[in-house]
Design an enzyme around this catalytic site. Structure first.
Site, PDB file in Angstrom:
ATOM      1  N   HIS A   1       0.846  -1.211   0.000  1.00 25.93           N
ATOM      2  CA  HIS A   1       0.000   0.000   0.000  1.00 25.93           C
ATOM      3  C   HIS A   1       0.874   1.252   0.000  1.00 25.93           C
ATOM      4  O   HIS A   1       0.989   1.910   1.030  1.00 25.93           O
ATOM      5  CB  HIS A   1      -0.888  -0.001   1.234  1.00 25.93           C
ATOM      6  CG  HIS A   1      -2.075   0.911   1.135  1.00 25.93           C
ATOM      7  ND1 HIS A   1      -2.047   2.237   1.493  1.00 25.93           N
ATOM      8  CD2 HIS A   1      -3.334   0.681   0.722  1.00 25.93           C
ATOM      9  CE1 HIS A   1      -3.240   2.769   1.323  1.00 25.93           C
ATOM     10  NE2 HIS A   1      -4.038   1.848   0.861  1.00 25.93           N
ATOM     11  N   PHE A   2       1.394   1.712  -0.934  1.00 27.12           N
ATOM     12  CA  PHE A   2       1.552   1.192  -2.284  1.00 27.12           C
ATOM     13  C   PHE A   2       3.039   1.052  -2.522  1.00 27.12           C
ATOM     14  O   PHE A   2       3.792   1.922  -2.102  1.00 27.12           O
ATOM     15  CB  PHE A   2       0.920   2.131  -3.297  1.00 27.12           C
ATOM     16  CG  PHE A   2      -0.563   2.325  -3.073  1.00 27.12           C
ATOM     17  CD1 PHE A   2      -1.469   1.364  -3.492  1.00 27.12           C
ATOM     18  CD2 PHE A   2      -1.043   3.449  -2.423  1.00 27.12           C
ATOM     19  CE1 PHE A   2      -2.837   1.540  -3.302  1.00 27.12           C
ATOM     20  CE2 PHE A   2      -2.404   3.631  -2.220  1.00 27.12           C
ATOM     21  CZ  PHE A   2      -3.309   2.677  -2.652  1.00 27.12           C
TER      22      PHE A   2
END
Length: 144
Positions: free
Chosen positions: A47-48
């Site tokens: 993420h991410f």
């Protein structure tokens, strides 16, 4: 309140303990705590990968954990195997600023009311004094 005392007031453990220190607490009223956000957090793996951002649901969880500490201190209790605080609701959640590795996420909670084991709070998360997220939270104390 240091991490040793935090561990006495929350049942959460790595990787889900999201409060590192309590700076100020006024039982029955408010708490100011923080979470140091580092690139080593397991959630940043996905993420991410090329633009790490702390998930909003985990910001809310950090706020709820700070609220839990405030509630236990307000009742002059610690968690027990027979009692649990459930995160019961979120209203008016808003995300204003991404929280990134290297940020110190300040958690500000005020008790709005408490009645029959249900607690309602006003919660704000800030980074460098800027509002990152806010919400109205609700937790419920239940015997197991």
């Amino acid at each position: 309140m240091d991490i040793i005392e935090i561990l006495e007031h929350l049942p959460h453990r790595y990787p889900f303990l999201l409060v590192d220190r309590v700076l100020e607490i006024e039982p029955g009223k408010s708490i100011h705590a923080y979470k140091n956000v580092t690139i080593n957090e397991p959630f940043f793996v996905g993420h991410f990968p090329h633009h790490p951002v702390m998930p909003g649901v985990l910001i809310m969880e950090a706020l709820a954990q700070a609220a839990g500490i405030l509630s236990f201190k307000s009742m002059d209790e610690k968690p027990s195997p027979d009692t649990v605080f459930y995160f019961a609701g979120i209203d008016e959640a808003r995300f204003k600023k991404p929280v990134m590795p290297g940020d110190q996420l300040h958690l500000h909670i005020e008790i709005e009311r408490q009645m029959r084991g249900v607690w309602k709070y006003k919660a704000e998360a800030r980074v460098d004094g800027q509002l990152a997220a806010s919400a109205k939270l609700m937790c419920a104390k239940r015997d197991l």
